[in-house]
Design a protein around this motif. Structure first.
Motif, PDB file in Angstrom:
ATOM      1  N   LEU A 101     -52.857  65.849 -18.601  1.00 31.79           N
ATOM      2  CA  LEU A 101     -51.402  65.952 -18.693  1.00 31.79           C
ATOM      3  C   LEU A 101     -50.925  64.984 -19.768  1.00 31.79           C
ATOM      4  O   LEU A 101     -51.609  64.004 -20.078  1.00 31.79           O
ATOM      5  N   SER A 102     -49.738  65.226 -20.296  1.00 28.42           N
ATOM      6  CA  SER A 102     -49.202  64.282 -21.285  1.00 28.42           C
ATOM      7  C   SER A 102     -48.859  62.977 -20.584  1.00 28.42           C
ATOM      8  O   SER A 102     -48.549  62.947 -19.393  1.00 28.42           O
ATOM      9  N   LYS A 103     -48.912  61.910 -21.366  1.00 29.81           N
ATOM     10  CA  LYS A 103     -48.635  60.600 -20.772  1.00 29.81           C
ATOM     11  C   LYS A 103     -47.206  60.506 -20.248  1.00 29.81           C
ATOM     12  O   LYS A 103     -46.947  59.813 -19.277  1.00 29.81           O
ATOM     13  N   ASN A 104     -46.270  61.232 -20.864  1.00 22.21           N
ATOM     14  CA  ASN A 104     -44.879  61.203 -20.391  1.00 22.21           C
ATOM     15  C   ASN A 104     -44.745  61.889 -19.033  1.00 22.21           C
ATOM     16  O   ASN A 104     -43.988  61.426 -18.175  1.00 22.21           O
ATOM     17  N   VAL A 105     -45.464  62.979 -18.832  1.00 21.79           N
ATOM     18  CA  VAL A 105     -45.451  63.657 -17.527  1.00 21.79           C
ATOM     19  C   VAL A 105     -46.073  62.752 -16.475  1.00 21.79           C
ATOM     20  O   VAL A 105     -45.532  62.598 -15.375  1.00 21.79           O
ATOM     21  N   ILE A 106     -47.193  62.139 -16.819  1.00 20.90           N
ATOM     22  CA  ILE A 106     -47.875  61.253 -15.866  1.00 20.90           C
ATOM     23  C   ILE A 106     -46.967  60.102 -15.452  1.00 20.90           C
ATOM     24  O   ILE A 106     -46.851  59.777 -14.269  1.00 20.90           O
ATOM     25  N   ALA A 108     -43.686  59.949 -15.574  1.00 23.23           N
ATOM     26  CA  ALA A 108     -42.546  60.458 -14.800  1.00 23.23           C
ATOM     27  C   ALA A 108     -42.958  60.742 -13.359  1.00 23.23           C
ATOM     28  O   ALA A 108     -42.260  60.349 -12.413  1.00 23.23           O
ATOM     29  N   VAL A 109     -44.088  61.402 -13.172  1.00 25.12           N
ATOM     30  CA  VAL A 109     -44.584  61.700 -11.825  1.00 25.12           C
ATOM     31  C   VAL A 109     -44.885  60.401 -11.078  1.00 25.12           C
ATOM     32  O   VAL A 109     -44.557  60.258  -9.895  1.00 25.12           O
ATOM     33  N   SER A 110     -45.481  59.437 -11.765  1.00 25.33           N
ATOM     34  CA  SER A 110     -45.801  58.153 -11.132  1.00 25.33           C
ATOM     35  C   SER A 110     -44.547  57.424 -10.670  1.00 25.33           C
ATOM     36  O   SER A 110     -44.524  56.845  -9.580  1.00 25.33           O
ATOM     37  N   TRP A 156     -49.516  53.243 -20.795  1.00 20.46           N
ATOM     38  CA  TRP A 156     -48.760  54.247 -21.539  1.00 20.46           C
ATOM     39  C   TRP A 156     -48.683  53.860 -23.022  1.00 20.46           C
ATOM     40  O   TRP A 156     -48.915  54.677 -23.903  1.00 20.46           O
ATOM     41  N   ASN A 161     -54.432  57.683 -21.097  1.00 22.95           N
ATOM     42  CA  ASN A 161     -54.054  58.749 -20.168  1.00 22.95           C
ATOM     43  C   ASN A 161     -55.000  58.861 -18.975  1.00 22.95           C
ATOM     44  O   ASN A 161     -54.564  59.173 -17.873  1.00 22.95           O
ATOM     45  N   CYS A 168     -51.776  57.580 -10.999  1.00 24.75           N
ATOM     46  CA  CYS A 168     -50.928  58.645 -10.446  1.00 24.75           C
ATOM     47  C   CYS A 168     -51.618  59.277  -9.229  1.00 24.75           C
ATOM     48  O   CYS A 168     -50.972  59.540  -8.205  1.00 24.75           O
TER      49      CYS A 168
END
Length: 193
Positions: A101-106, A108-110, A156, A161, A168
């Protein structure tokens, strides 16, 4: 483990190292310590075999740091705890290694998982603890989650990642543990009504 802890505690009591009033405390500490060591040793061996020692280490550190302050689900038997903990610390990180997954998605989910974990943990802690413990656990949980957040930001910035995914995953496991404990609490309350 209980029998070995009995023998060791009895031995140190007979040797005069501890008094009889402290027997239960030392027995609990020895048994818990031996059980944790066995889990860690088995997990390290499996992680080495799977080639994911650092990933497993990251997951274990996050889970162990949070475990005491979220009051998640507990297994009734040690063997169930040993198996589930070992799988979560080894097989989980192995499988997560293959997710991209992209680091931004990771991140955000975290962040969402940390917020959920903090809010949901209040339910489990309030059920098991008094007001003083609730305040202490909340303070400790905030401190640990703040450190995890800083680590996430550093990873990040460094584009790590793989390690972000492992954190995460650990936060997901912690949230699931709390949700399962909330379900267990509700079922217990309904049975007692």
């Amino acid at each position: 483990m209980r029998n070995l802890a009995d023998k060791l505690t009895q031995f140190i009591m007979v040797k005069g190292i501890i008094c009889e009033e402290d027997y239960a405390l030392y027995h609990y500490g020895l048994q818990t310590g031996m059980e944790l060591m066995l889990c860690v040793m088995i997990s390290v061996i499996i992680a080495i075999k799977l080639g994911i020692l650092m990933q497993s280490f990251v997951v274990a550190v996050v889970l162990f740091a949070l475990r005491a302050y979220i009051c998640g689900i507990h297994m009734k038997k040690y063997i169930a705890c040993l198996i589930s903990s070992t799988v979560l610390i080894t097989v989980g990180p192995f499988l997560v290694n293959n997710i991209s997954l992209s680091k931004n998605v990771i991140i955000a989910v975290s962040i969402v998982l940390m917020a959920l974990l903090h809010k949901l943990s209040y339910v489990t802690i309030a059920y098991h603890s008094d007001e003083e413990e609730i305040q202490f656990f909340t303070k400790q949980r905030k401190r640990i989650l703040s450190i995890v957040f800083v680590v996430i930001l550093v990873l990040w910035l460094w584009n790590k990642n793989g390690y972000l995914m492992q954190i995460c995953y650990a936060l997901t496991v912690a949230c699931l543990s709390v949700v399962l404990e909330i379900i267990r609490i509700k079922v217990t309350k309904e049975k007692n009504v």
